[in-house]
Design a protein around this motif. Sequence first.
Motif, PDB file in Angstrom:
ATOM      1  N   ALA B 307      -6.416 -10.860   4.175  1.00 30.69           N
ATOM      2  CA  ALA B 307      -6.448  -9.474   3.719  1.00 30.69           C
ATOM      3  C   ALA B 307      -7.875  -9.094   3.350  1.00 30.69           C
ATOM      4  O   ALA B 307      -8.569  -9.881   2.702  1.00 30.69           O
ATOM      5  N   PRO B 308      -8.324  -7.918   3.787  1.00 29.05           N
ATOM      6  CA  PRO B 308      -9.683  -7.519   3.421  1.00 29.05           C
ATOM      7  C   PRO B 308      -9.766  -7.325   1.911  1.00 29.05           C
ATOM      8  O   PRO B 308      -8.813  -6.853   1.292  1.00 29.05           O
ATOM      9  N   ASP B 309     -10.886  -7.702   1.358  1.00 33.80           N
ATOM     10  CA  ASP B 309     -11.056  -7.537  -0.086  1.00 33.80           C
ATOM     11  C   ASP B 309     -11.488  -6.109  -0.362  1.00 33.80           C
ATOM     12  O   ASP B 309     -12.627  -5.731  -0.134  1.00 33.80           O
ATOM     13  N   THR B 310     -10.540  -5.317  -0.808  1.00 36.37           N
ATOM     14  CA  THR B 310     -10.849  -3.905  -1.049  1.00 36.37           C
ATOM     15  C   THR B 310     -11.404  -3.699  -2.446  1.00 36.37           C
ATOM     16  O   THR B 310     -11.795  -2.598  -2.808  1.00 36.37           O
ATOM     17  N   GLY B 311     -11.394  -4.750  -3.245  1.00 38.38           N
ATOM     18  CA  GLY B 311     -11.969  -4.657  -4.583  1.00 38.38           C
ATOM     19  C   GLY B 311     -11.156  -3.797  -5.514  1.00 38.38           C
ATOM     20  O   GLY B 311     -11.558  -3.497  -6.628  1.00 38.38           O
ATOM     21  N   GLY B 312      -9.985  -3.368  -5.075  1.00 36.42           N
ATOM     22  CA  GLY B 312      -9.102  -2.610  -5.956  1.00 36.42           C
ATOM     23  C   GLY B 312      -9.576  -1.205  -6.234  1.00 36.42           C
ATOM     24  O   GLY B 312      -9.148  -0.577  -7.198  1.00 36.42           O
ATOM     25  N   GLU B 313     -10.443  -0.677  -5.360  1.00 31.81           N
ATOM     26  CA  GLU B 313     -10.990   0.657  -5.646  1.00 31.81           C
ATOM     27  C   GLU B 313      -9.946   1.740  -5.395  1.00 31.81           C
ATOM     28  O   GLU B 313      -9.172   1.666  -4.439  1.00 31.81           O
ATOM     29  N   LEU B 314      -9.934   2.709  -6.276  1.00 34.12           N
ATOM     30  CA  LEU B 314      -9.060   3.860  -6.092  1.00 34.12           C
ATOM     31  C   LEU B 314      -9.864   4.940  -5.379  1.00 34.12           C
ATOM     32  O   LEU B 314     -10.954   5.286  -5.815  1.00 34.12           O
ATOM     33  N   ALA B 315      -9.310   5.448  -4.298  1.00 35.37           N
ATOM     34  CA  ALA B 315      -9.988   6.491  -3.544  1.00 35.37           C
ATOM     35  C   ALA B 315      -8.926   7.394  -2.936  1.00 35.37           C
ATOM     36  O   ALA B 315      -7.767   6.972  -2.800  1.00 35.37           O
ATOM     37  N   PRO B 316      -9.272   8.610  -2.559  1.00 37.62           N
ATOM     38  CA  PRO B 316      -8.282   9.482  -1.937  1.00 37.62           C
ATOM     39  C   PRO B 316      -7.649   8.797  -0.727  1.00 37.62           C
ATOM     40  O   PRO B 316      -8.324   8.127   0.050  1.00 37.62           O
ATOM     41  N   GLY B 317      -6.342   8.938  -0.621  1.00 34.13           N
ATOM     42  CA  GLY B 317      -5.615   8.343   0.505  1.00 34.13           C
ATOM     43  C   GLY B 317      -5.033   6.978   0.203  1.00 34.13           C
ATOM     44  O   GLY B 317      -4.182   6.488   0.942  1.00 34.13           O
ATOM     45  N   VAL B 318      -5.465   6.341  -0.876  1.00 36.60           N
ATOM     46  CA  VAL B 318      -4.956   5.006  -1.214  1.00 36.60           C
ATOM     47  C   VAL B 318      -3.521   5.113  -1.740  1.00 36.60           C
ATOM     48  O   VAL B 318      -3.209   5.999  -2.529  1.00 36.60           O
ATOM     49  N   TRP B 319      -2.660   4.203  -1.276  1.00 35.56           N
ATOM     50  CA  TRP B 319      -1.262   4.170  -1.738  1.00 35.56           C
ATOM     51  C   TRP B 319      -1.193   3.605  -3.149  1.00 35.56           C
ATOM     52  O   TRP B 319      -1.799   2.568  -3.424  1.00 35.56           O
ATOM     53  N   VAL B 320      -0.475   4.300  -3.996  1.00 40.28           N
ATOM     54  CA  VAL B 320      -0.321   3.822  -5.369  1.00 40.28           C
ATOM     55  C   VAL B 320       1.129   3.951  -5.832  1.00 40.28           C
ATOM     56  O   VAL B 320       1.905   4.734  -5.284  1.00 40.28           O
ATOM     57  N   ARG B 321       1.438   3.172  -6.853  1.00 42.36           N
ATOM     58  CA  ARG B 321       2.735   3.252  -7.524  1.00 42.36           C
ATOM     59  C   ARG B 321       2.438   3.690  -8.965  1.00 42.36           C
ATOM     60  O   ARG B 321       1.508   3.157  -9.591  1.00 42.36           O
ATOM     61  N   ILE B 322       3.170   4.672  -9.471  1.00 45.13           N
ATOM     62  CA  ILE B 322       2.979   5.084 -10.866  1.00 45.13           C
ATOM     63  C   ILE B 322       3.774   4.117 -11.743  1.00 45.13           C
ATOM     64  O   ILE B 322       4.941   3.839 -11.472  1.00 45.13           O
ATOM     65  N   ILE B 323       3.135   3.571 -12.749  1.00 45.33           N
ATOM     66  CA  ILE B 323       3.741   2.452 -13.467  1.00 45.33           C
ATOM     67  C   ILE B 323       4.038   2.770 -14.933  1.00 45.33           C
ATOM     68  O   ILE B 323       4.155   1.877 -15.752  1.00 45.33           O
ATOM     69  N   ARG B 324       4.122   4.059 -15.259  1.00 45.23           N
ATOM     70  CA  ARG B 324       4.493   4.414 -16.629  1.00 45.23           C
ATOM     71  C   ARG B 324       5.220   5.745 -16.628  1.00 45.23           C
ATOM     72  O   ARG B 324       4.940   6.605 -15.793  1.00 45.23           O
ATOM     73  N   ASP B 325       6.133   5.896 -17.580  1.00 42.85           N
ATOM     74  CA  ASP B 325       6.824   7.160 -17.704  1.00 42.85           C
ATOM     75  C   ASP B 325       5.806   8.283 -17.984  1.00 42.85           C
ATOM     76  O   ASP B 325       4.735   7.990 -18.473  1.00 42.85           O
ATOM     77  N   PRO B 326       6.072   9.500 -17.627  1.00 41.69           N
ATOM     78  CA  PRO B 326       7.341  10.071 -17.193  1.00 41.69           C
ATOM     79  C   PRO B 326       7.573  10.005 -15.674  1.00 41.69           C
ATOM     80  O   PRO B 326       8.587  10.523 -15.214  1.00 41.69           O
ATOM     81  N   HIS B 327       6.691   9.381 -14.923  1.00 40.17           N
ATOM     82  CA  HIS B 327       6.876   9.347 -13.468  1.00 40.17           C
ATOM     83  C   HIS B 327       7.040   7.912 -12.984  1.00 40.17           C
ATOM     84  O   HIS B 327       6.723   7.601 -11.837  1.00 40.17           O
ATOM     85  N   PHE B 328       7.495   7.028 -13.860  1.00 39.70           N
ATOM     86  CA  PHE B 328       7.555   5.599 -13.561  1.00 39.70           C
ATOM     87  C   PHE B 328       8.257   5.313 -12.232  1.00 39.70           C
ATOM     88  O   PHE B 328       9.346   5.827 -11.976  1.00 39.70           O
ATOM     89  N   GLY B 329       7.615   4.509 -11.405  1.00 36.23           N
ATOM     90  CA  GLY B 329       8.232   4.034 -10.165  1.00 36.23           C
ATOM     91  C   GLY B 329       7.967   4.895  -8.957  1.00 36.23           C
ATOM     92  O   GLY B 329       8.225   4.473  -7.830  1.00 36.23           O
ATOM     93  N   LEU B 330       7.429   6.103  -9.144  1.00 33.34           N
ATOM     94  CA  LEU B 330       7.211   6.973  -7.989  1.00 33.34           C
ATOM     95  C   LEU B 330       5.998   6.486  -7.188  1.00 33.34           C
ATOM     96  O   LEU B 330       5.029   5.970  -7.750  1.00 33.34           O
ATOM     97  N   LEU B 331       6.092   6.661  -5.871  1.00 36.29           N
ATOM     98  CA  LEU B 331       5.022   6.215  -4.977  1.00 36.29           C
ATOM     99  C   LEU B 331       4.318   7.423  -4.383  1.00 36.29           C
ATOM    100  O   LEU B 331       4.905   8.505  -4.266  1.00 36.29           O
ATOM    101  N   GLY B 332       3.101   7.235  -3.985  1.00 35.30           N
ATOM    102  CA  GLY B 332       2.369   8.328  -3.342  1.00 35.30           C
ATOM    103  C   GLY B 332       0.960   7.911  -3.003  1.00 35.30           C
ATOM    104  O   GLY B 332       0.604   6.730  -3.108  1.00 35.30           O
ATOM    105  N   THR B 333       0.166   8.868  -2.578  1.00 39.73           N
ATOM    106  CA  THR B 333      -1.232   8.575  -2.262  1.00 39.73           C
ATOM    107  C   THR B 333      -2.134   9.360  -3.210  1.00 39.73           C
ATOM    108  O   THR B 333      -1.778  10.462  -3.652  1.00 39.73           O
ATOM    109  N   VAL B 334      -3.274   8.803  -3.488  1.00 38.82           N
ATOM    110  CA  VAL B 334      -4.237   9.473  -4.367  1.00 38.82           C
ATOM    111  C   VAL B 334      -4.743  10.716  -3.637  1.00 38.82           C
ATOM    112  O   VAL B 334      -5.193  10.626  -2.496  1.00 38.82           O
ATOM    113  N   SER B 335      -4.630  11.872  -4.299  1.00 43.33           N
ATOM    114  CA  SER B 335      -5.112  13.092  -3.633  1.00 43.33           C
ATOM    115  C   SER B 335      -6.390  13.610  -4.284  1.00 43.33           C
ATOM    116  O   SER B 335      -7.153  14.332  -3.653  1.00 43.33           O
ATOM    117  N   ALA B 336      -6.647  13.256  -5.533  1.00 43.38           N
ATOM    118  CA  ALA B 336      -7.898  13.696  -6.169  1.00 43.38           C
ATOM    119  C   ALA B 336      -8.219  12.809  -7.357  1.00 43.38           C
ATOM    120  O   ALA B 336      -7.318  12.249  -7.992  1.00 43.38           O
TER     121      ALA B 336
END
Lengths: 586, 375
Positions: B307-336
């Motif tokens: 796996a390429p080492d992406t260094g964990g950077e957050l950037a637009p388009g990156v897939w993320v999981r929200i890990i705290r309420d009130p949106h806990f568990g929802l998935l999406g991509t970083v838009s801004a």
Amino acid sequence: MLEKKDGHWRQTFRGEAPTTVEEPLADVTMGVVNSVTELQELSGRKLIDNDGKIIRRTSRSDPNGCDIYVSTSSAGGGLQMMVAGVVKEMTAESAKRAALGAGAIVMDTIAGNDKRKPHEQIQRIRELRPDMVLISGGTDGGDQRKVVEIAELIAPAKPRPRFGGEYQLPLIYAGNRDATAAIRKVFDAPGFDLSVVDNLRPTLERENLGPAREKIHDVFLEHVMAHAPGYDKLIGWADAPIMPTPGAVGDILQEIAKRRGINAVCVDIGGATTDVFSVYDGVFNRTVSANLGMSYSISNVCAEAGLDQVLRWVHVDMDERELRNRVKNKMIRPTTIPQTLEALIFEQAVAREALRLAFIQHRAFATNLKGVQQQRTVGDVFSQQEAGSSLVDRMRMDLLIASGGVLSHAPRLEQTAAMLLDSFEPEGFTELAKDSIFMMPHLGVFASVHTQAAFEVVVKDCLVVLGSAVCAKGQGKTGKPCFAWTMKVVKQGDGPTKDADASGSLNCGDIAQIQLSAGAEAEIEAKPERGFDFGQGPGKPVTRKVRGGPLGVVLDARGRPLELPKDPAERRASLNKWIKALHVYG
Amino acid sequence: MAKAYTPGLRVSSRSVYRTRRALPTAGKVQVAMGDRVQGSTVVAYTQLEGDVTPMKVASLLACPPKDLPGLMLKKVGDSVKQDEPIARSKGVFGMMKTEVKAAATGTIESVSDSSGMVLLRGAPLPIQIMAHVPGRVVEVMANEGAVIETDAALVQGIFGVGGEARGPIMLACKAAEEELHEDLIRPEMKGCVVIGGARMTAASIAKAKSIGVAAIVSGGMDDADLRDFLGYDLGVAITGSEKCGLTLILTEGFGEIAMARRTFDLLASHKGREASVNGATQIRAGVMRPEIVIPLDAAAPGAAESAPDTGGELAPGVWVRIIRDPHFGLLGTVSALPSKPAMLDSGGKARVLEVALERGGTVTVPRANVERIET
């Protein structure tokens, strides 16, 4: 960065960077350079040379570099120790006090009477991987056999150190000096590096922790830190010995208490553990409550206190099943922060219980020496003073300092103060403060180089005085008179606001806030009703000088011990009243 | 734009998986460089020193410690059996002698003339380390173990209990959103790694345990059910040594939460294939997450890559999981990624990001409250 400006020492700039102790970088100095580089950018002063080293200035007029660089360390989980003694309540406890005071995490305390069978003790020692072991036992000239027995349990268990197979496990012996030869013989084997210091309990009546603590610091520098990545370089850079972070906090708290001639308590609540430090009548104590923290150990706080105890601090409806799941989700994803007000209220409720439990543990540990024979008079019997009673008397707590994420980063200062009042239950007159940017460790080390400068920065930049609390000890029926008060302003504050004299009274179950600005001072006279006490005995009036702050003065007539109404509706009504009175949530 | 970083969990259809299999103390390595191994192949073994049984023999003989060596019937290094006499007092005029018998079987390790204590060392305890995953030995660590490499599909869970287990993958749920109920656990799942969807219920866990299922992987579970399963309330997330007879792995977290569809689809695509799983989780220093490793055929299409080492950077388009309420568990991509801190509903200020949700819509959350979904 600390600088002398207009004749006064101040903290002027700060830079921060993530640790680089872990792979792939595995060199702590890279993180140090990163943070100093940020400091350089903010201050405009060149601090790092082309070789990546910290520059020292050549003269007073040199615009670049610094005079000295000091450092603390908590890398790799801090200093982890195992301590052993003959009697759990006496020498083993003194050994634990020495280790904790030096800034260590005590992984376990082995004692001749700790109720474990010898083979269970050996099994436990085998499982542990301490950085070093402190052994004590026996008074000088007393029985040698018991302390040798303890050593003979440790030696065959062959505890393995955390760092590498080639590493010799440092052992410090601070017990009966007559047993030294026998102890040397027991550990005359490969894998051990034994140091001998003065007995930390030379007589039953005397505790002598200094030599053991100093040796722990030396061994920490020579052995433990030398094995952590990049530390050999860092030791060369620092102009004062590097200290374990909690040890440095302890040093500066002792300095504060000494200079002001007061008793002080400081709490640092983290994700995994809660440290409580106290200095009473010059006697320093520190405890680390392992597994009482706000993220890694949040689930343990709820398990230990009970969720019903946590929820008694909550004034809004919450679903218990959902909360339990949220607690576990915070445990497995510890870096998240509360986004909603409801989440914040719940976290602060958990914090109250973590702090309360940690303070109970601290008070139980910070005691007079146990095992001391005392001549007692009839008066002593009535005053209930005995060997082993807690030194940390809430009524004599002059200063209470808050530190750690949930306290330091609470959106409102009122929330920090409310958490302190509910969990520590100070009695009488107590000043409340918070460590603004967790600077106490650094100032602790700096104090070893320039005490006066360190203390000036503590007062001006490190400690934010929230205000003062005036709390009645005793319990009464809600709504009945508790105490009357008058406040006379003796010094106006630093800002444009003028504070005015005031007076009033409080009924049982009430809490109130009166204005007294930051920098202002006032004399407050509290006149308690019968059954309530401010330090001079039930019903006796007390006058004390207090300091102001953003919170002013909090007058607390809720009673001590603080008991919340059993009836859920009444409890919620009381919480709502208190929250409103202190403007906790706006 | 300022950079932001966050940890993430790996969900990879094909990658080079390496595992370090090492003994706790020095021992003998059983494999050589280049060897092909199965999950059950013993990589290394050793014998741990036996338990120590201390005996206060001088006290039992009522003699001073310095006299003990002269009263011992066995010397250091001698083997003794339990209840065999090891020391005898001189008695009074040769009469009324007291005898002390060995408290355990072992060898006499030491006799102390300072404390009067005798230490008996028990028989050594054998320890074996298995390969756990089928693959190839790519590194041998002398006296310690070996590194095994394999091409594998890899899913990291967020939390697990129970240790290593192996078995074929069987699907219990038809969709990532389906809860794992008791009726979905069938007798033929014995010895299998069972894939659920959303929350696994207490009844389904109990039934799986009674049938002899090797492991359950599902999106979430209730804390109360975990407490019932373990028999205690877990205080800190350091797991793996539980002896529950069943390994449980959560891919998302606690509560009614569906497994991420990508994760479910990946696991479902390997139905019937052998998987090696480990529920061991450690959240403190040296983070360890539970894993589901599905070794792939070397001949299968698509070259395995690290796996390429992406260094964990957050950037637009990156897939993320929200890990705290009130949106806990929802998935999406970083838009801004707004650079300025924002005021949260809690009253605090924090740096935030905007997430375009997979199900539609956009939400703003603190940067600390998302994790990357690594691919």
